[in-house]
Design a protein around this motif. Sequence first.
Motif, mmCIF file in Angstrom:
data_model
loop_
_atom_site.group_PDB
_atom_site.id
_atom_site.type_symbol
_atom_site.label_atom_id
_atom_site.label_comp_id
_atom_site.label_asym_id
_atom_site.label_seq_id
_atom_site.Cartn_x
_atom_site.Cartn_y
_atom_site.Cartn_z
ATOM 1 N N LEU A 161 0.829 -1.207 0.000
ATOM 2 C CA LEU A 161 0.000 0.000 0.000
ATOM 3 C C LEU A 161 0.863 1.256 0.000
ATOM 4 C CD1 LEU A 161 -3.006 0.808 -0.055
ATOM 5 C CD2 LEU A 161 -2.912 1.038 2.419
ATOM 6 N N ARG A 162 1.996 1.200 0.694
ATOM 7 C CA ARG A 162 2.835 2.410 0.760
ATOM 8 C C ARG A 162 3.435 2.771 -0.597
ATOM 9 N NH1 ARG A 162 6.711 -1.367 3.258
ATOM 10 N NH2 ARG A 162 8.271 -1.721 1.656
ATOM 11 N N ASN A 163 3.392 1.819 -1.540
ATOM 12 C CA ASN A 163 4.003 2.058 -2.855
ATOM 13 C C ASN A 163 3.029 2.567 -3.914
ATOM 14 O OD1 ASN A 163 6.654 1.231 -2.147
ATOM 15 N ND2 ASN A 163 5.975 -0.896 -2.205
ATOM 16 N N VAL A 164 1.744 2.675 -3.570
ATOM 17 C CA VAL A 164 0.778 3.104 -4.590
ATOM 18 C C VAL A 164 0.644 4.627 -4.578
ATOM 19 C CG1 VAL A 164 -0.489 0.922 -4.390
ATOM 20 C CG2 VAL A 164 -1.279 2.931 -3.100
ATOM 21 N N PRO A 165 0.247 5.201 -5.734
ATOM 22 C CA PRO A 165 0.141 6.666 -5.795
ATOM 23 C C PRO A 165 -0.972 7.229 -4.915
ATOM 24 C CG PRO A 165 0.205 5.707 -8.007
ATOM 25 C CD PRO A 165 0.065 4.574 -7.047
ATOM 26 N N ASP A 166 -2.046 6.445 -4.677
ATOM 27 C CA ASP A 166 -3.190 6.974 -3.934
ATOM 28 C C ASP A 166 -3.769 5.870 -3.046
ATOM 29 O OD1 ASP A 166 -5.682 7.885 -3.092
ATOM 30 O OD2 ASP A 166 -6.157 8.876 -4.996
ATOM 31 N N TYR A 167 -3.490 5.953 -1.746
ATOM 32 C CA TYR A 167 -3.933 4.905 -0.800
ATOM 33 C C TYR A 167 -5.455 4.745 -0.837
ATOM 34 C CZ TYR A 167 0.590 6.346 1.252
ATOM 35 O OH TYR A 167 1.899 6.697 1.438
ATOM 36 N N ARG A 168 -6.151 5.884 -0.831
ATOM 37 C CA ARG A 168 -7.619 5.875 -0.766
ATOM 38 C C ARG A 168 -8.214 5.158 -1.975
ATOM 39 N NH1 ARG A 168 -12.058 8.710 1.276
ATOM 40 N NH2 ARG A 168 -10.756 9.859 2.721
ATOM 41 N N GLN A 169 -7.680 5.452 -3.144
ATOM 42 C CA GLN A 169 -8.182 4.849 -4.378
ATOM 43 C C GLN A 169 -8.035 3.324 -4.342
ATOM 44 O OE1 GLN A 169 -9.726 5.866 -7.092
ATOM 45 N NE2 GLN A 169 -9.372 4.104 -8.434
ATOM 46 N N VAL A 170 -6.875 2.852 -3.880
ATOM 47 C CA VAL A 170 -6.623 1.403 -3.849
ATOM 48 C C VAL A 170 -7.524 0.721 -2.819
ATOM 49 C CG1 VAL A 170 -4.890 -0.364 -3.282
ATOM 50 C CG2 VAL A 170 -4.297 1.534 -4.796
ATOM 51 N N LEU A 171 -7.661 1.322 -1.636
ATOM 52 C CA LEU A 171 -8.536 0.733 -0.611
ATOM 53 C C LEU A 171 -9.996 0.731 -1.080
ATOM 54 C CD1 LEU A 171 -6.924 2.232 2.629
ATOM 55 C CD2 LEU A 171 -6.943 -0.190 1.972
ATOM 56 N N SER A 172 -10.402 1.771 -1.799
ATOM 57 C CA SER A 172 -11.777 1.818 -2.328
ATOM 58 C C SER A 172 -11.997 0.711 -3.348
ATOM 59 C CB SER A 172 -12.057 3.174 -2.994
ATOM 60 O OG SER A 172 -11.880 4.206 -2.060
ATOM 61 N N GLU A 173 -10.990 0.457 -4.171
ATOM 62 C CA GLU A 173 -11.064 -0.634 -5.147
ATOM 63 C C GLU A 173 -11.137 -1.995 -4.428
ATOM 64 O OE1 GLU A 173 -10.588 -0.828 -9.218
ATOM 65 O OE2 GLU A 173 -12.182 0.168 -8.120
ATOM 66 N N MET A 174 -10.380 -2.135 -3.354
ATOM 67 C CA MET A 174 -10.408 -3.384 -2.582
ATOM 68 C C MET A 174 -11.804 -3.595 -1.992
ATOM 69 S SD MET A 174 -6.627 -3.062 -0.766
ATOM 70 C CE MET A 174 -6.376 -4.708 -0.085
ATOM 71 N N LEU A 175 -12.377 -2.513 -1.468
ATOM 72 C CA LEU A 175 -13.728 -2.589 -0.903
ATOM 73 C C LEU A 175 -14.749 -2.967 -1.991
ATOM 74 C CD1 LEU A 175 -15.601 -2.114 1.571
ATOM 75 C CD2 LEU A 175 -15.789 0.269 0.870
ATOM 76 N N ARG A 176 -14.557 -2.432 -3.174
ATOM 77 C CA ARG A 176 -15.490 -2.703 -4.281
ATOM 78 C C ARG A 176 -15.509 -4.186 -4.659
ATOM 79 N NH1 ARG A 176 -15.097 -3.484 -9.563
ATOM 80 N NH2 ARG A 176 -12.889 -2.944 -9.829
ATOM 81 N N VAL A 177 -14.323 -4.809 -4.751
ATOM 82 C CA VAL A 177 -14.278 -6.184 -5.286
ATOM 83 C C VAL A 177 -14.474 -7.271 -4.222
ATOM 84 C CG1 VAL A 177 -12.838 -5.494 -7.249
ATOM 85 C CG2 VAL A 177 -11.733 -6.445 -5.186
ATOM 86 N N VAL A 178 -14.439 -6.888 -2.923
ATOM 87 C CA VAL A 178 -14.666 -7.896 -1.885
ATOM 88 C C VAL A 178 -16.185 -8.107 -1.731
ATOM 89 C CG1 VAL A 178 -14.810 -6.424 0.212
ATOM 90 C CG2 VAL A 178 -13.747 -8.686 0.347
ATOM 91 N N LYS A 179 -16.588 -9.329 -1.369
ATOM 92 C CA LYS A 179 -18.015 -9.630 -1.199
ATOM 93 C C LYS A 179 -18.551 -8.957 0.057
ATOM 94 C CE LYS A 179 -17.547 -14.367 -3.032
ATOM 95 N NZ LYS A 179 -17.532 -15.797 -2.645
ATOM 96 N N PRO A 180 -19.852 -8.648 0.114
ATOM 97 C CA PRO A 180 -20.437 -8.193 1.377
ATOM 98 C C PRO A 180 -20.179 -9.250 2.459
ATOM 99 C CG PRO A 180 -21.972 -7.881 -0.427
ATOM 100 C CD PRO A 180 -20.820 -8.659 -0.984
ATOM 101 N N GLY A 181 -19.713 -8.815 3.631
ATOM 102 C CA GLY A 181 -19.338 -9.763 4.684
ATOM 103 C C GLY A 181 -17.891 -10.219 4.561
ATOM 104 N N GLY A 182 -17.262 -9.915 3.422
ATOM 105 C CA GLY A 182 -15.852 -10.280 3.218
ATOM 106 C C GLY A 182 -14.915 -9.272 3.880
ATOM 107 N N LYS A 183 -13.628 -9.607 3.881
ATOM 108 C CA LYS A 183 -12.661 -8.765 4.601
ATOM 109 C C LYS A 183 -11.516 -8.295 3.708
ATOM 110 C CE LYS A 183 -13.617 -10.655 9.124
ATOM 111 N NZ LYS A 183 -13.382 -11.785 10.000
ATOM 112 N N VAL A 184 -11.079 -7.086 4.005
ATOM 113 C CA VAL A 184 -9.900 -6.513 3.355
ATOM 114 C C VAL A 184 -8.817 -6.393 4.415
ATOM 115 C CG1 VAL A 184 -8.991 -4.344 2.438
ATOM 116 C CG2 VAL A 184 -11.065 -5.335 1.464
ATOM 117 N N VAL A 185 -7.624 -6.895 4.094
ATOM 118 C CA VAL A 185 -6.549 -6.973 5.090
ATOM 119 C C VAL A 185 -5.279 -6.333 4.536
ATOM 120 C CG1 VAL A 185 -5.266 -8.512 6.612
ATOM 121 C CG2 VAL A 185 -7.516 -9.207 5.782
#
Length: 235
Positions: free
Chosen positions: A127-151
């Motif tokens: 995560l520290r290597n990406v240009p925009d932390y928020r954008q990447v975390l938002s993408e992670m949230l988008r592709v994970v299933k409801p009830g799923g986890k992002v770590v």
Amino acid sequence: MGSQTKEERVHHVFEQIYNRYDQMNSIISFQQHRLWRRDVMKRMNVNEGDRTLDLCCGTGDWTMALAKEVGPTGKVVGLDFSVNMLSVAIKKKLALKMRQVEFEHGNAMELPFEDDQFDYVTIGFGLRNVPDYRQVLSEMLRVVKPGGKVVCLETSQPENPVFKSIYYFYFRNIMPLFGKLFAKSYQEYSWLHESAKDFPGKNELKELFEDIGFKNVIVKSYTGGVAAMHMGEKQ
């Protein structure tokens, strides 16, 4: 490195150091990174048959650990934007005959997946290597299933002032020397210091997780705060 964007610079770094990356990781973290990851995996509680995505998967260590947990009925996708790093990961996959793993060349800022696809989405020291932390975390949230986890397992900011000053001295002065000695890439490892130094502390990152829309965000610090896990759920 002048006027390169963060993305270009990071890409250059990892295309250069790919074949020595695993060895260097162990040196940099005093062999701790595997123990941290093992603890994170226990907390995640991955099940057989789960579908998981490992972002910025690099040479594929976490991808392979996930593959063991999901078993032959599950699926793990490892995604990275460095072809050279992926070439190392693919060799590991072939050596371990892990059919449930596939590696993709792609960008964490724009994931090539539909919404609600994965039980877990992980990112380890990426995560520290990406240009925009928020954008990447938002993408992670988008592709994970409801009830799923992002770590996320990532370097963090130690909180004890004495330890913090020792840690930064090590990161700024000693670690790039290791890079020079072991990996012949002083410049590339001084980048790692820079990216870690600018990365948000654990409370700041927790706020970002919550702000983006993650629920029940759990934070766990490791080794005096030099690394931290953030785990959030999708509603």
